[in-house]
Each structure stands twice: as C-alpha cells, then as structure tokens.
Design a protein around this motif. Structure first.
Motif, mmCIF file in Angstrom:
data_model
loop_
_atom_site.group_PDB
_atom_site.id
_atom_site.type_symbol
_atom_site.label_atom_id
_atom_site.label_comp_id
_atom_site.label_asym_id
_atom_site.label_seq_id
_atom_site.Cartn_x
_atom_site.Cartn_y
_atom_site.Cartn_z
ATOM 1 N N ALA A 127 1.303 -1.585 -0.156
ATOM 2 C CA ALA A 127 0.113 -0.162 -0.010
ATOM 3 C C ALA A 127 0.726 1.427 0.376
ATOM 4 O O ALA A 127 1.882 0.962 0.888
ATOM 5 C CB ALA A 127 -1.131 0.223 1.306
ATOM 6 N N LEU B 103 -5.309 -7.823 3.512
ATOM 7 C CA LEU B 103 -5.793 -6.949 4.135
ATOM 8 C C LEU B 103 -6.217 -7.943 5.402
ATOM 9 O O LEU B 103 -6.893 -9.163 5.662
ATOM 10 C CB LEU B 103 -7.277 -6.707 3.340
ATOM 11 C CG LEU B 103 -7.162 -6.825 1.952
ATOM 12 C CD1 LEU B 103 -8.791 -6.655 0.749
ATOM 13 C CD2 LEU B 103 -6.860 -5.004 1.606
ATOM 14 N N LEU C 110 -11.958 -1.913 5.932
ATOM 15 C CA LEU C 110 -11.017 -1.028 5.208
ATOM 16 C C LEU C 110 -11.912 -0.642 4.197
ATOM 17 O O LEU C 110 -12.580 -1.269 3.845
ATOM 18 C CB LEU C 110 -9.873 -1.563 4.608
ATOM 19 C CG LEU C 110 -8.739 -2.252 6.135
ATOM 20 C CD1 LEU C 110 -7.617 -3.333 5.116
ATOM 21 C CD2 LEU C 110 -8.159 -1.447 6.019
ATOM 22 N N VAL D 207 -10.156 -0.170 0.136
ATOM 23 C CA VAL D 207 -9.723 -0.547 -0.454
ATOM 24 C C VAL D 207 -9.628 0.357 -1.665
ATOM 25 O O VAL D 207 -11.072 0.674 -2.332
ATOM 26 C CB VAL D 207 -9.223 -1.791 -1.232
ATOM 27 C CG1 VAL D 207 -8.015 -2.355 -2.313
ATOM 28 C CG2 VAL D 207 -9.404 -2.436 -0.362
ATOM 29 N N TYR E 133 -2.346 1.539 -4.774
ATOM 30 C CA TYR E 133 -3.186 1.004 -4.195
ATOM 31 C C TYR E 133 -3.129 1.668 -2.306
ATOM 32 O O TYR E 133 -2.491 1.830 -2.261
ATOM 33 C CB TYR E 133 -3.131 -0.687 -4.445
ATOM 34 C CG TYR E 133 -2.994 -1.058 -3.183
ATOM 35 C CD1 TYR E 133 -4.425 -1.544 -1.827
ATOM 36 C CD2 TYR E 133 -1.561 -2.016 -3.260
ATOM 37 C CE1 TYR E 133 -3.790 -2.296 -0.941
ATOM 38 C CE2 TYR E 133 -1.867 -2.581 -1.916
ATOM 39 C CZ TYR E 133 -2.500 -2.548 -0.711
ATOM 40 O OH TYR E 133 -2.036 -3.599 0.200
ATOM 41 N N ALA F 188 -5.042 1.419 1.009
ATOM 42 C CA ALA F 188 -6.987 0.110 2.035
ATOM 43 C C ALA F 188 -6.545 0.856 3.070
ATOM 44 O O ALA F 188 -5.638 0.877 4.376
ATOM 45 C CB ALA F 188 -5.774 -1.209 2.514
#
Length: 502
Positions: A247, A268, A276, A278, A359, A361
């Motif tokens: 992340a 995750l 979370l 995402v 990305y 999260a």
C-alpha cells in the motif's frame, strides 16, 4: 465479449451476475414446553426426490464409442435401469455402480449435433438431465500467443475441418470445467471465417491448473446448435505467483510482449471492529499509449465473483476533456486476500504500453443501518462528519440491507466546507442489484448528482468540485432487477482531486 479483427474494447462480459441464493422461510411462533415423554424411535428423514446430479463426460464426438457415468441422488432403484440419449446414439450396455450408472454408448457418424436430454427409466421413475449431453464434431486448437496461466491472457487459434461451418457472429467457446470452477473467460473473438478463428481468453487468478479442453457452440442459446469439441488437453493451464503489492507504493508495469498482463495480490487485515476501504488506480504516464483495464477479484480468484473493473477513459484532448486513470474501489469488513489483473484494454503491446499502479487500504469505522425510517433526504440517517483524509481512521463503512424492491435507504454526512470544494469517493459492494446516488442536496436533483452501478459485485464513483456542507447517499434497487433485495456495504472517504492526464 468482443468480436473484431483487430482492436479490442472493454468487455462487458466480466460484469458477471452472482447466482441467486434460495430464500429461507420465516420462523414460526415459539410454543410452550410440555411434559417429558417416553423415548421414541429415531425419526427418519423424508425420502428425497430422485434426480440426476452428474453426467460425465458431458460431451462426445460423432462416430465414437465411450462410457458415460450418470450419477443420481434420492430414492431410486437402479437395478434394471434403462438409459436413452436420443436419436443417433446407441446404448450398448448399462452397468450399475452404487448410486450411479455407467452407460456404454456409440455415437453415430450422422448423429445430430447439439445438446441432448439424458433420460433414465428406473424403479418406475423417469429421471431427466435436460441438455445433459452434447454431440460434437472435432475442433483443432492450438495456442497462438500469450500464456495459459492464472491471471494471464492466451490466444487460442481454432480450425474447423467439418462440413458444418462456424457461425461467425454467434460462435462461442467454453472451457470444459465445472460451473463453479475458476477457469478462463473468453474476452475477444478475432478474425473468424467459416472455418478458422481465434479466441482470446483471460485466466482467473485462481484458475484450475492442468490440461483443459473446450466446447464450442455456433449459438449457445439454441439447443439445436451445432457443437465442436477440442482435445481434452488442448492447452495446459499453469499456476502463476502474483506480485505482492504494498500500500502507498507505486508499481511500474510495462507490457512489451503480446498479451502480457500484470498479476498482483494484496493481503487485507482490518483491525478489530473496523473495516478497510480499498482504492486502486492505474495511471498513464505522459510517454505511454496504454489504455489500462484493471480488474479486482476477491479471495476466490474467480470471475464469477469479480468485484470491479476500472477502464481508462481516453478523453477528447482537442475539446479540453482529459483522460482519467483506470480505478476500482471496494469496502472490506473482514480479513481476506485480494487480486488485481492489469492489461491493455485494446490488447496492445510494445515499449510504450506502460502504466503505474497504486493502491491504498485506509482504515474505516463501521456504521450499521438503523431500523428507523430513512427513505428521504429529510429523514436520512446521519452518519456525522466525514473525517479528513489525514485522519487515522479516515473512511466510513455503512452496512445495510434492502428488504423489499421498493425500499429506499438515505444516509447523510455533514461538516463539509460551505465555500471550498470537497470531493468524496463512494463505493458499494453487494450481491443484489443496487443503484447508489450521491448528491449535496437532499432531493437528489442537482447537476452534480453522481450515479453508481456495479461493474461486478462492486461499483464506485467520485464527486467533482462539489461545494456544500452536506452530502447525501441514496441506495435503491435497480428497476426491474432479477435480485432487488439483499445486503450491501458502502465505503466513503474524502479524496484529493481526481488525477487527470493532459
């Protein structure tokens, strides 16, 4: 599914609808306790209706002999069973093996192609597997490009040397796997003639590995359609280890080889009583010609459970409309694994086919839907202030349920600036057909209204330059939906301005 001779558009076939679940009955009224009785004999379960639950193999070539296993369940006496596959198929013998029958059959050279009912007469009962067997002609197949692997693209070149020609508009090729097995999904049909063509397949992240054959139909919606069968080992699907993403760390991807893909995984693990949100996006560098397509899968790694797909919008530069990144977002309420597959949406490749994948999260507080009516903006369930993006727990997840097709659920957030634009990202995940509206007015009729539909099991949207102290979110079922009721989870966070390319 796309048919073309060259370019490839984003495939709508990836937005697969999950199978409907059977509804449970309503609990009855609890009775009063009575006096203890004498011990009785154990109750016997009522007999189940007999049925055919398996036909294997379910396809055979003309002018061939083979053995077909027909498995049954329920209460049926198979001792003197008779089996029928229809005209053109001779049953040479039937042998019982427990709750199954093994039928030796001979398919005539002139047997009609297509789907057949398999009928078993046994113990005074008639059991039917509708379209349980298919008669086909041979189809040559070989890999033309790419790799048959998990998360990969492969082009299968096929040739039909039978007198029955391809229907170039409707021919469809399916992998020979169980309905619930992760496998390959047909994306593009290229350069089809009456005798030859190519099909580009995408491998599910957890596609079943090993030898794989294919069954084709000139029209899969026509039970009388001619059918074509490849060798059972036309290709061999191999395992592939995804690249683990971190992340908040950019990953550069380049696709110089034909049908090359990026395959990634994320782990995750929400904190206790948290979720979370995402958020993943693929940007296009200035020196890139790529049109990224980003696919998000849950732990099952199957297209049947596809979460979301994000595609790059090219924009219209000469009109001042910029392109935007391919983006997906979805809420998570429990520990799980996720997968991303990244490819060029036009199946292009080369030194300028490159992108940057990111990305996040972020932590999210989970808020449950309240039973009080909240069907309008005036009665909306207020969630409070949406934290700043720099907050330790910046997102909110709302768990709710549409219990009727007519139900409307409205939620509101406050605490936004009355003078400065503040935008939010809203995502939804659900097995039911939901539609989400986001607006800064309670009547949901401004020109900045955002409508979110699912592109799989999830969907997302972002507001653009919205000013106002409140945000309203409405959840309804899609009109005339096949599955209008069910649970949903919303994910909401503040965002920076949407990244655009000049």
């Amino acid at each position: 599914m796309v048919r073309s001779t060259s370019s490839f558009a984003v495939p709508a076939v990836l937005a697969l609808v999950a199978a409907a679940c059977s509804a449970a009955g309503t609990p009855g009224t609890e009775g009063k306790a009575g006096a203890d009785g004498a011990p009785g004999t154990p109750a016997e379960a009522p007999p189940r209706d007999a049925a055919i639950n398996l036909v294997e193999p379910r396809v055979g070539l003309v002018a061939r002999r083979l053995e077909v296993t027909i498995a049954t369940d329920g209460n049926v006496d198979l001792a003197k069973a008779k089996v029928d596959f229809g005209d053109g198929i001779k049953v040479l013998g039937v042998q019982q093996q427990g709750a199954a029958l093994v039928a030796r059959i001979e398919i005539g050279a002139n047997a009609k192609l297509g789907k057949r009912d398999v009928v078993v007469e046994a113990g005074g009962q008639t059991l039917t597997a509708k379209h349980g067997f298919v008669v086909a002609v041979h189809l040559d197949a070989k890999i033309g490009a790419g790799k048959a692997e998990q998360g990969g693209l492969v082009r299968l070149d096929i040739s039909n040397r039978d007198t029955i020609q391809f229907d170039t508009k409707n021919f469809t090729l399916f992998p020979l796997v169980g309905q619930k097995d992760a496998s390959l999904i047909g994306l593009a049909y290229q350069s089809f003639t009456a005798t030859d063509g190519s099909v580009v397949f995408l491998g599910d992240p957890r596609a079943k590995t090993g030898a794989l054959g294919f069954l084709g139909f000139n029209d899969p919606n026509d039970e009388q359609s001619p059918s074509f069968l490849t060798a059972q080992d036309a290709i061999t699907v191999s395992a592939r280890t995804p690249t683990a993403l971190t992340a908040n760390t950019s990953t550069n991807a380049a696709f110089e080889k034909e049908l090359e893909t990026g395959f990634y995984s994320i782990d995750l693990a929400p904190a206790a009583k948290e979720g979370l949100l995402v958020d993943a996006w693929a940007q296009v560098p200035d020196d890139s010609t790529m049109a990224p397509l980003l696919l998000a899968y849950p732990e099952s790694g199957s297209a049947a459970d596809l979460l979301a797909q994000g595609s790059y919008e090219q924009g219209i530069p000469f009109l001042g409309i910029p392109g935007s990144e391919a983006r997906v977002a979805y809420p998570v309420t429990e520990a799980s694994k996720g997968y991303f597959v990244l490819l060029d949406g036009e199946l292009a490749h080369g030194p300028t086919t490159k992108t940057v994948l990111d990305y996040t999260a972020v932590r999210a507080q989970i808020v449950a839907e309240k039973p009080a009516d909240h069907a309008t903006g005036a009665t909306a369930q207020n969630i409070g202030s949406l934290p700043l993006a720099t907050n330790a727990i910046p997102a909110r997840l709302i768990t709710g349920e549409l219990k009727t097709a007519e139900e409307v659920d409205v939620y509101s957030f406050d605490g936004f600036s009355a003078s400065n634009a503040t935008d939010i990202l809203v995502s939804v995940v659900s097995d039911s057909d939901v539609l989400v509206h986001v607006d800064f007015v309670p009547t949901f009729d401004s020109d900045q209204l955002v409508e979110i539909s699912r592109g799989g099991k999830a969907g997302m949207g972002v507001t653009a330059d919205v000013v106002g102290q409140k945000r309203f979110i409405k959840v309804v079922s899609v009109p005339d939906s096949g599955k209008p009721t069910g649970k949903y989870t919303l994910g909401i966070k503040r965002i920076a301005p949407v990244v655009v390319q000049p």
